[in-house]
Design an enzyme around this catalytic site. Structure first.
Site, short mmCIF file in Angstrom:
data_model
loop_
_atom_site.label_atom_id
_atom_site.label_comp_id
_atom_site.label_asym_id
_atom_site.label_seq_id
_atom_site.Cartn_x
_atom_site.Cartn_y
_atom_site.Cartn_z
N ASP A 94 0.83 -1.20 0.11
CA ASP A 94 0.10 -0.06 -0.24
C ASP A 94 0.71 1.13 -0.12
O ASP A 94 1.80 1.62 0.66
CB ASP A 94 -0.71 -0.10 1.31
CG ASP A 94 -1.57 1.18 1.56
OD1 ASP A 94 -1.93 2.12 0.28
OD2 ASP A 94 -2.23 1.53 2.56
N ASN A 125 -0.48 4.63 -0.08
CA ASN A 125 -1.26 5.71 0.10
C ASN A 125 -1.87 5.61 1.77
O ASN A 125 -2.55 6.64 1.98
CB ASN A 125 -2.18 6.23 -0.76
CG ASN A 125 -3.35 5.04 -1.30
OD1 ASN A 125 -3.37 4.19 -0.41
ND2 ASN A 125 -3.99 5.34 -1.86
N ASP A 175 -4.04 3.66 2.60
CA ASP A 175 -5.86 3.35 2.87
C ASP A 175 -5.86 1.76 3.00
O ASP A 175 -7.10 1.38 3.35
CB ASP A 175 -6.30 3.54 1.56
CG ASP A 175 -6.15 2.95 0.36
OD1 ASP A 175 -5.05 1.99 0.42
OD2 ASP A 175 -6.56 3.02 -0.76
N ASP A 224 -1.82 -1.22 -4.02
CA ASP A 224 -1.80 -0.45 -5.26
C ASP A 224 -0.67 -0.72 -6.19
O ASP A 224 0.29 -1.02 -5.66
CB ASP A 224 -2.26 0.89 -4.76
CG ASP A 224 -1.16 1.56 -4.08
OD1 ASP A 224 -0.07 1.53 -4.00
OD2 ASP A 224 -1.60 2.38 -3.06
N ASP A 270 -8.53 -16.49 -16.63
CA ASP A 270 -9.18 -17.03 -15.43
C ASP A 270 -10.41 -18.18 -16.03
O ASP A 270 -11.12 -17.60 -16.95
CB ASP A 270 -10.01 -15.92 -14.87
CG ASP A 270 -10.69 -16.14 -13.67
OD1 ASP A 270 -10.15 -16.60 -12.68
OD2 ASP A 270 -11.91 -16.05 -13.75
N GLU A 314 -6.20 -21.21 -16.35
CA GLU A 314 -6.69 -21.62 -15.08
C GLU A 314 -7.82 -22.51 -15.58
O GLU A 314 -8.91 -22.05 -16.00
CB GLU A 314 -7.28 -20.57 -13.97
CG GLU A 314 -7.88 -21.42 -12.67
CD GLU A 314 -8.83 -20.42 -11.91
OE1 GLU A 314 -9.16 -20.59 -10.76
OE2 GLU A 314 -9.47 -19.38 -12.67
N ASP A 350 -5.90 -18.61 -4.45
CA ASP A 350 -6.99 -19.30 -4.40
C ASP A 350 -6.66 -20.93 -3.65
O ASP A 350 -7.43 -21.41 -3.32
CB ASP A 350 -7.56 -19.79 -5.85
CG ASP A 350 -8.52 -18.85 -6.39
OD1 ASP A 350 -8.92 -18.08 -5.85
OD2 ASP A 350 -8.65 -18.77 -7.86
#
Length: 556
Positions: A20, A22, A24, A28, A199, A252, A322
């Protein structure tokens, strides 16, 4: 045939849990950019980025509302372009996550489709209900343990969703949908993407919408898994788009068996370059990954051999977003973060296993420092929608709460999604704010900074094994041969005309005495040891959680 994507290691990033920038509490793209040197230092040639597209985040970005823009929680399209450019400076390619079985209900295509606007009217799979609006069109069940049909009040029809009800399936019997996918592929390839992780790519084509054979897990699977129409779609995308770029695809492939995987990844068929399968991670599971049973090294070698010898090329992995953490799954996470512990040895054993198998190795963020499953105390701390859906299903069939939690702790996808443990400080160096998902308390001992300069750390051992693989044509391209199993012992070799590597693994905390056959096979020059051996003199035992790799010259 040699290819660049066969040569190096792929590093998977789950963006919201990586870094992260920033405060929050959500990782990111600028955070990823700030850590590119660490990723390059591992020996990575490619980054697979889990979805960062614009999304309402119902399923952590796998519900996409705009394929050609970035969700503000992760940054901007300019940030994404900078990531691709900065990675390229370090000889790293970026692989995007291609999620094209379904979109978000917030995607403009779906909003126009539910209003019957042309040409979007049939972009999704719509059906009238049975007996008016009172009953769904068929009896299928979803991957998230719920029904697959949701009634839309505006259109007054049901739409199909194999996953969450806010992830409607696209209709690939409409050629306009395929044209839209081609545009998405070209958009990212023209920006410099190195390829796509695709996916649930083997369930695109629904041959019929008839009732399915009733199943505990997935009713209706026979009507959409690995259908011929699906193969045709993949060949078309390859022929008309992908072959015009220097890129690769890895699929996948849900519930796939070996014969189906061969069809999807056979180079002569020109569909996918390789596939992810799940068989090798379900050795100690009765139903997919959910119901536990005893682990047996013999069964693991049997399954590894089936896929290693059965496919032209493998996507080799032990963890992803997963799956649970491999050191908590097939290893021993006791003493996490401590030198000489079962955790350290078994985490290094997994590194040796990954880098000696035949195929492209995929490392999931945190695996390289031996991150463990979560330490949550209750289901209230879990965010994963699949886990909560499974809990509701188990509750309906009267599983007691203690058993539900016991099994869910072992299987929840959130086990691998806890934030990366960069240091021992508040927020584990991941964030200065409140993390979106709980951070493991063991980050105070088990973290990147504690291992970064330690030549005996799990991180350093991953780097060593990656270098060993990259230095050896045999480890990259040699054949795979199973040798033996005996209790917790598993042995195989990688062979080329003039050289072989013999790898032995003790999947137990107890010392393993070697029988005569094993001692005969374990001869050669020491190539790698996860317990600090400097030589091997054909000993009579392996230590607990020991992984031994020997180089043998002059193989006929």
């Amino acid at each position: 045939m040699k290819k660049w994507w066969k040569e190096g290691v792929v590093y998977q990033i789950y963006p919201r849990s990586f870094q992260d920038s920033n405060g929050d509490g959500i990782g990111d793209i600028p955070g990823i950019i700030s850590r590119l040197d660490e990723i390059a230092g591992l020996g990575t040639r490619t980054i697979w980025l889990s979805p960062v597209y614009k999304s309402p985040q119902i399923d952590n970005g796998y519900d996409i509302s705009d394929y050609c823009d970035i969700d503000p929680v992760f940054g901007t399209l300019a940030d994404m372009e900078r990531l691709i450019a900065e990675a390229k400076k370090r000889d790293i390619g970026i692989v995007m996550d291609l999620v094209i079985n379904h979109t978000s209900v917030e995607h403009p295509w779906f909003q126009k489709s539910r209003r019957r606007e042309e040409p979007y009217k049939d972009y999704y799979i719509w059906q009238k209900g049975r007996g008016g609006h009172h009953h769904p069109p068929n009896n299928w069940t979803s991957f998230f343990m719920e029904g697959v049909w949701e009634f839309d009040e505006l259109r007054e029809e049901y739409y199909l969703h194999l996953f969450h009800k806010k992830q409607p399936d696209l209709n690939y019997k409409n050629p306009l949908v395929i044209e839209e996918v081609k545009k998405i592929l070209r958009f990212w390839l023209d920006k410099g993407a190195a390829g796509f992780r695709c996916d649930v790519i083997n369930v695109l084509w629904k041959t019929s919408l008839d009732d399915g054979k009733k199943s505990l897990m997935l009713t209706g699977l026979e009507h959409y898994k690995c259908q011929e129409g699906n193969h045709a779609i993949l060949r078309q995308l390859r022929r008309e788009v992908l072959d015009n770029y220097d890129c690769f695809t890895v699929g996948e492939t849900a519930m796939v068996n070996l014969d189906e995987a061969k069809l999807l990844s056979d180079p002569g068929r020109q569909e996918l370059d390789m596939v992810f399968y799940f068989d090798h991670l379900e050795v100690d599971r009765r139903i997919a990954r959910f119901v536990p049973k005893k682990f047996r090294a013999k069964e693991l070698l049997k399954r590894l051999t089936k896929w290693q010898q059965g496919l032209e090329w493998n996507a080799v992995y032990l963890e992803n977003h997963d799956q649970v953490r491999i050191v908590s799954h097939y290893g021993d996470d006791r003493g996490a973060g401590e030198r000489g512990s079962s955790w350290e040895r078994s985490a290094k054993l997994m590194a040796a296993l990954l880098c000696t198998l035949r195929g492209t190795p995929f490392i999931f963020q945190g695996q390289e420092i031996g991150m463990t499953n979560f330490d949550f105390n209750s289901l209230d701390e879990v965010k994963d929608i699949e886990t909560h859906n499974l809990n509701r299903l188990m509750k309906k069939i009267f599983f007691p709460s203690w058993l539900r939690w016991k099994w869910l702790r072992l299987s929840s996808r959130d086990n691998s999604r806890t934030p990366f443990q960069w240091n021992a400080g508040p927020g584990a160096g991941f964030t200065t704010g409140q993390s979106w998902l709980g951070i493991n308390a063991n980050h105070k001992k088990l973290n990147y900074d504690a291992q970064r300069k330690d030549p005996a750390s799990v991180l350093s051992y991953y780097k060593k094994m990656i270098r060993l693989r990259e230095s050896s044509e045999t480890l990259k391209y040699g054949s795979f041969k199973p040798l033996l199993t005996a209790g917790s012992l598993l042995m195989f070799s990688r062979e080329s005309p003039n050289e072989a590597y013999v790898a032995a693994f003790n999947f137990s905390s107890r010392r393993k005495k070697l029988n005569g056959e094993a001692r005969v096979l374990l001869r050669g020059k020491l190539a790698a040891s996860n317990i600090g051996r400097t030589e091997w003199a054909a000993g009579d035992s392996l230590e607990g959680w020991e992984a031994l790799v020997l180089q043998v010259r002059g193989v006929s």
